[in-house]
Design an enzyme around this catalytic site. Sequence first.
Site, PDB file in Angstrom:
ATOM      1  N   HIS A 194       0.818  -1.217   0.000  1.00 17.64           N
ATOM      2  CA  HIS A 194       0.000   0.000   0.000  1.00 17.64           C
ATOM      3  C   HIS A 194       0.845   1.257   0.000  1.00 17.64           C
ATOM      4  O   HIS A 194       0.435   2.282  -0.504  1.00 17.64           O
ATOM      5  CB  HIS A 194      -1.028  -0.005   1.145  1.00 17.64           C
ATOM      6  CG  HIS A 194      -0.414   0.170   2.484  1.00 17.64           C
ATOM      7  ND1 HIS A 194      -0.268  -0.855   3.360  1.00 17.64           N
ATOM      8  CD2 HIS A 194       0.123   1.255   3.067  1.00 17.64           C
ATOM      9  CE1 HIS A 194       0.336  -0.412   4.437  1.00 17.64           C
ATOM     10  NE2 HIS A 194       0.584   0.865   4.294  1.00 17.64           N
ATOM     11  N   GLU A 436      -8.567 -12.292  -9.099  1.00 13.79           N
ATOM     12  CA  GLU A 436      -7.289 -12.105  -8.401  1.00 13.79           C
ATOM     13  C   GLU A 436      -6.693 -13.408  -7.887  1.00 13.79           C
ATOM     14  O   GLU A 436      -5.594 -13.412  -7.343  1.00 13.79           O
ATOM     15  CB  GLU A 436      -7.461 -11.193  -7.190  1.00 13.79           C
ATOM     16  CG  GLU A 436      -8.155  -9.890  -7.473  1.00 13.79           C
ATOM     17  CD  GLU A 436      -8.136  -8.957  -6.278  1.00 13.79           C
ATOM     18  OE1 GLU A 436      -7.142  -8.265  -6.100  1.00 13.79           O
ATOM     19  OE2 GLU A 436      -9.129  -8.937  -5.541  1.00 13.79           O
ATOM     20  N   ASP A 460      -2.519  -9.095  -6.875  1.00 12.80           N
ATOM     21  CA  ASP A 460      -2.760 -10.319  -6.111  1.00 12.80           C
ATOM     22  C   ASP A 460      -2.658 -11.568  -6.975  1.00 12.80           C
ATOM     23  O   ASP A 460      -2.144 -12.589  -6.529  1.00 12.80           O
ATOM     24  CB  ASP A 460      -4.144 -10.261  -5.454  1.00 12.80           C
ATOM     25  CG  ASP A 460      -4.103  -9.472  -4.169  1.00 12.80           C
ATOM     26  OD1 ASP A 460      -3.220  -9.761  -3.345  1.00 12.80           O
ATOM     27  OD2 ASP A 460      -4.920  -8.552  -4.007  1.00 12.80           O
ATOM     28  N   CYS A 507      -6.803  -3.726 -13.132  1.00 14.41           N
ATOM     29  CA  CYS A 507      -6.542  -2.568 -12.275  1.00 14.41           C
ATOM     30  C   CYS A 507      -5.312  -2.756 -11.394  1.00 14.41           C
ATOM     31  O   CYS A 507      -5.098  -2.001 -10.464  1.00 14.41           O
ATOM     32  CB  CYS A 507      -7.769  -2.240 -11.435  1.00 14.41           C
ATOM     33  SG  CYS A 507      -8.329  -3.611 -10.425  1.00 14.41           S
TER      34      CYS A 507
HETATM   35  C1  PEP Z   1      -4.805  -6.088  -7.297  1.00 17.52           C
HETATM   36  O1  PEP Z   1      -4.703  -7.019  -6.490  1.00 17.52           O
HETATM   37  O2  PEP Z   1      -4.269  -6.086  -8.427  1.00 17.52           O
HETATM   38  C2  PEP Z   1      -5.564  -4.886  -6.925  1.00 17.52           C
HETATM   39  C3  PEP Z   1      -5.770  -3.941  -7.807  1.00 17.52           C
HETATM   40  O3  PEP Z   1      -6.033  -4.795  -5.663  1.00 17.52           O
HETATM   41  P1  PEP Z   1      -5.134  -4.365  -4.393  1.00 17.52           P
HETATM   42  O4  PEP Z   1      -3.794  -3.905  -4.895  1.00 17.52           O
HETATM   43  O5  PEP Z   1      -5.870  -3.290  -3.702  1.00 17.52           O
HETATM   44  O6  PEP Z   1      -5.085  -5.646  -3.623  1.00 17.52           O
HETATM   45 MG    MG Z   2      -6.041  -7.144  -4.840  1.00 18.14          MG
END
Ligand code: PEP
Ligand code: MG
Length: 586
Positions: A194, A436, A460, A507
């Site tokens: 994050h 994911e 993920d 994403c």
């Molecule tokens: C991902 O896992 O690619 C995603 C966009 O979600 P996060 O990074 O919030 O887990």
């Molecule tokens: Mg994710």
Amino acid sequence: MSEIVLKGVPAAPGISIGPAYILDKQELIVPQREILETEIPIEIARFEEALIKTREEIAVLQKKISDDMGGQHAQIFEAHLLVLEDRTLIEDVIRQIRSTKQSAEFVFSGVLKKYVKVFSNIQDEYLRERTSDVSDIGRRVLKNLIDENKLLELDHLNGELVIIAHDLSPSDTASMFNRSILAFATDIGGRTSHTAIMAKSLGVPAVVGLKDATLRISNQDTVIVDGRMGLLIVNPAPKTLEIYKSEKSRIQELRHRFDDIKDLPATTLDGHKIDLLANLELPEEVPMIRQHGAEGIGLYRTEYFYMNRVDLPTEEEQFVAYKEVARKMAPYPVTIRTLDLGGDKFISSLQIPRDMYPFLGWRALKFCLARPDIFKMQLKAILRASVHGKIRMMYPMVSGPGELRSVNKILTEVKQGLDDDKIHYDTDMQVGVMIEVPSAVMTADLLSKEVDFFSIGTNDLIQYTLAVDRVNEQMADFYEPYHPGVLRLIKMTVDAGHKRKISVGLCGEMCSEPLQALLLIGLGVDQFSMSPVGMLQIKKMIRSVKFEDAQRLARAALKMATAREIEELCKLRLAELAPNILNPEK
Ligand code: PEP
Ligand code: MG
């Protein structure tokens, strides 16, 4: 002082040069100082004044955060205030000043250590989590008691600084919003943790996973953060500084080089359109997202709403926030992801032991299914907001149709409740799933029959496919977006989605990397959602290539055996197809 070059994991592009500020959570060393009998009342008064001063500081800080970011973020400090008002602690200190005849700071630091020790040994995970609040507030009080109060504090910072920390909590990174932070560098963390995601949304370069950087740098050392190469250069030699200064100005000049295409569509030379949307962490980012020409929000990470606070967000608070984002982004879509708790996204307000939250633990939908009270509150807020713009909703980490049906059942119940209460919502609101985990890919043909869209979460998907922890810096070299296994899973998802004529977006961080984005276009991904900072570069790339060339590249890549070969092929092709794209900012 000789130059030291530290190698970490590149987390957010760009170059920054400036003085280091170590966000140090270590204890202060307080020298012993005996006092005279006559000084006892003076020391007690000094201690009480320090408490008042600290309370005032916290109030100012709370107000600033509340003004900059909204009231709920300011609640991080509620726990701090509770410690300052703890009568047992205060009386303990006063009693010991009298009995031991030692200075207020010395007595206080002793009492504080005792408290920290007690807190850190507590069984209850929630209370144990409060240890850092106790030490943090203790440091603040001590600084108001010790004369050499020259140390820098994050909330007093006004110069431009490079933040160096062992790790940055979500509340640390959120409080950096709107500050003149030049860059940041941390000892731990991986490319998609994050902290890396937050750095990108703040538009500052970052290097993570530097292992022991905090031990090798002193406050005010000049440092260079090279977010492209993942380097932190401490006390750079004049020659290095010169090279980086000119590189930095070159990047700055390049920064606006794609501004002219902001309002043009992301269409390939042979007319294939890719939708370019933005990822959103904090609602405050919306104006910036609009400036970068995003066609909507493809991933609204709502966990941040739950993280920086001591309680849970109410339905009303969430409704107001979602409504505002939807209203400001209209007529573009806003894709709200339901709560993805777990892994690196830890929520301290829930009294659940932290060890239940690892990446393979109680995460996302599994948590929401177990706590329908919390989940329903969010669903209700999303549905209510859906009449104020174009809201889509997606579930994270779905493992397959069974889980999807269980959460959809809860959604139906919530809709029923709203119908009964005659509360309006968009009855056509699209509901999608994030792909994911490998089981979601393997059942994508089944899932596609029951959802409106797919959004592939490669951050993920890569970790669960390759068994490589995404936030562990030791594993960074094994975290391979180009791995043939990962590419095949993406292709399978695209094929399954397209067979049912549903849109397949992506994403994860992959789509903001031009080489990987080219490959993804070739694999047939319809929509990218990314941090807005790199969006125009990706648009430029899309506008410079032909879809059929990208498809040819993807076909060739799918026949290759190793990530390295595939990456090399992508480099070669992008250099041929769009030589103007690969720039020093990445
Ligand atoms: C991902 O896992 O690619 C995603 C966009 O979600 P996060 O990074 O919030 O887990
Ligand atoms: Mg994710």
